[in-house]
Design a protein around this motif. Structure first.
Motif, mmCIF file in Angstrom:
data_model
loop_
_atom_site.group_PDB
_atom_site.id
_atom_site.type_symbol
_atom_site.label_atom_id
_atom_site.label_comp_id
_atom_site.label_asym_id
_atom_site.label_seq_id
_atom_site.Cartn_x
_atom_site.Cartn_y
_atom_site.Cartn_z
ATOM 1 N N VAL A 313 26.846 93.753 -31.054
ATOM 2 C CA VAL A 313 27.108 92.312 -31.109
ATOM 3 C C VAL A 313 28.589 92.002 -30.902
ATOM 4 O O VAL A 313 28.964 90.855 -30.653
ATOM 5 C CB VAL A 313 26.627 91.684 -32.434
ATOM 6 N N LYS A 314 29.439 93.036 -30.996
ATOM 7 C CA LYS A 314 30.875 92.834 -30.782
ATOM 8 C C LYS A 314 31.317 93.277 -29.394
ATOM 9 O O LYS A 314 32.505 93.462 -29.139
ATOM 10 C CB LYS A 314 31.673 93.574 -31.863
ATOM 11 N N GLY A 315 30.344 93.458 -28.504
ATOM 12 C CA GLY A 315 30.697 93.691 -27.114
ATOM 13 C C GLY A 315 30.290 95.002 -26.513
ATOM 14 O O GLY A 315 30.412 95.198 -25.299
ATOM 15 N N ALA A 316 29.774 95.933 -27.330
ATOM 16 C CA ALA A 316 29.425 97.249 -26.791
ATOM 17 C C ALA A 316 28.053 97.268 -26.128
ATOM 18 O O ALA A 316 27.729 98.219 -25.410
ATOM 19 C CB ALA A 316 29.468 98.304 -27.898
ATOM 20 N N GLY A 317 27.261 96.249 -26.350
ATOM 21 C CA GLY A 317 25.917 96.217 -25.779
ATOM 22 C C GLY A 317 25.690 94.982 -24.938
ATOM 23 O O GLY A 317 26.419 93.991 -25.030
ATOM 24 N N ARG A 318 24.658 95.016 -24.121
ATOM 25 C CA ARG A 318 24.358 93.888 -23.239
ATOM 26 C C ARG A 318 23.464 92.843 -23.890
ATOM 27 O O ARG A 318 23.391 91.709 -23.414
ATOM 28 C CB ARG A 318 23.681 94.411 -21.969
ATOM 29 N N ASP A 319 22.756 93.218 -24.950
ATOM 30 C CA ASP A 319 21.785 92.302 -25.540
ATOM 31 C C ASP A 319 21.976 92.246 -27.059
ATOM 32 O O ASP A 319 21.290 92.930 -27.819
ATOM 33 C CB ASP A 319 20.367 92.765 -25.198
ATOM 34 N N PRO A 320 22.906 91.435 -27.536
ATOM 35 C CA PRO A 320 23.165 91.351 -28.975
ATOM 36 C C PRO A 320 21.967 90.837 -29.773
ATOM 37 O O PRO A 320 21.780 91.215 -30.923
ATOM 38 C CB PRO A 320 24.364 90.408 -29.077
ATOM 39 N N VAL A 321 21.161 89.982 -29.153
ATOM 40 C CA VAL A 321 19.987 89.457 -29.856
ATOM 41 C C VAL A 321 19.003 90.577 -30.159
ATOM 42 O O VAL A 321 18.466 90.682 -31.272
ATOM 43 C CB VAL A 321 19.301 88.351 -29.020
ATOM 44 N N TYR A 322 18.774 91.455 -29.172
ATOM 45 C CA TYR A 322 17.897 92.602 -29.398
ATOM 46 C C TYR A 322 18.446 93.492 -30.513
ATOM 47 O O TYR A 322 17.691 93.993 -31.345
ATOM 48 C CB TYR A 322 17.747 93.419 -28.111
#
Length: 337
Positions: A313-322
């Motif tokens: 959620v802080k930028g390391a992933g493409r889908d923070p909601v998931y």
């Protein structure tokens, strides 16, 4: 200054009074973990003292780093006979010198002094608390307002105090939108009182706070830790859909899980654990209730998924909601381990 007050028949002791009725007395005890209500009680007493005696000198003491003799020194009459207001905080961490001096002082308080004592909860200094209560001094119990009905009563009292009318539907809407912290709720009441003419309606609340969601981060976390995965996911999706940042959702989940991890295998009273862990006793009790169906392995598993979610959620992933939804699912299933 007011003499020792008469006894009341409401609350947890015969001399309990509501924070809204806080008044000066030779000794006043403000007890309980809700700091906002405690602050309001202090403010009200301070204002009434200054209305009676504008020249009153205010003295601030901290019971945790108290030096022997301070209370007697400050309470002693001055050359000019000025009245004094002595405010003492952090009684829940009082040292032995304060306990000794306060017990002696409470048995014979000075006539021109108002002593206000703030105790955040726990058993530290119980002998002093008992002595103050038995003396007939007013006791103001500041417990967290956890139920929406209690928060609604608080909102209603705020508008009564400002001599403004608010519709019952508006009270419910305001609690739903802003009710996570009493300080936020009080600020919202003040803003609406200042900005809205006539009765405050549900439409008024919607205009100012329609963007806020009823499902706060901590409500999502509470549902997840209780194993109510469907409810937690539904609230989280609603929050995210209305613009809530996923970072505080993950932070609330992490805080709750870490707290459970601290207490599930710890022994001792809630008061002792609170002291050891730097928490309030009610927080320890809540964590113990949350952790009844948890195991250390479940805590470890949940902490790992939360660390992954935090990074995403802080930028390391493409889908923070998931990432948020996966963390909620793992935590709610961990409850059943």
């Amino acid at each position: 200054m007011s003499p020792a007050p008469g006894k009341h028949k409401t609350g947890h002791s015969q001399n309990s009074v509501s924070w809204t009725e806080a008044h000066p007395a030779r000794v006043v005890l403000v007890v309980g973990p809700e700091n906002y209500l405690g602050t309001r009680a202090f403010d009200l007493i301070r204002r009434k003292v200054r209305e009676q005696r504008p020249e009153t000198e205010t003295i601030h003491l901290n019971a945790s780093n108290y030096a022997a003799g301070q209370l007697e020194m400050h309470a002693s009459p001055s050359l000019f006979g000025d009245a004094k207001l002595i405010e003492v905080v952090q009684l829940e961490q009082m040292n032995d010198d304060f306990l000794t001096d306060a017990l002696q002082y409470a048995s014979e308080p000075a006539p021109d002094v108002v002593l206000v004592l703030r105790h955040g909860g726990g058993n530290r200094g119980k002998k002093l608390l008992d002595a103050v209560q038995q003396s007939g001094a007013p006791v103001i119990d500041c417990q967290p307002l956890k139920k929406d009905s209690d928060k609604a009563a608080f909102v209603a009292s705020e508008f009564r105090a400002s001599r403004r009318r608010i519709d019952p539907d508006a009270v419910r809407a305001l609690v739903s939108a802003v009710g996570s912290q009493l300080s936020d709720l009080a600020a919202a009441c003040q803003q609406l009182s200042l900005d809205i003419e006539g009765s405050i309606t549900a439409e008024s609340v919607e205009k100012y706070y329609g963007g806020r969601v009823e499902a706060t981060a901590f409500k999502v976390a509470d549902a997840a830790l209780a194993g109510r995965g469907g409810q937690a996911l539904s609230m989280a999706r609603h929050a995210l859909a209305t613009g809530v940042d996923p970072v505080p959702l993950v932070a609330a989940l992490a805080m709750k899980v870490r707290t459970v991890g601290k207490v599930i295998q710890a022994s001792g009273s809630s008061a002792q654990l609170a002291k050891d862990l730097g928490m309030a006793p009610w927080q320890v009790e809540q964590a113990r209730r949350d952790g009844r169906s948890w195991t250390p392995e479940a805590v470890i598993r949940s902490i790992k998924v939360l660390a992954e979610a935090d990074a995403q959620v802080k930028g390391a992933g493409r889908d923070p909601v998931y990432a948020v939804e996966r963390a909620i699912t793992v935590i709610s299933l961990a409850n059943r381990s």
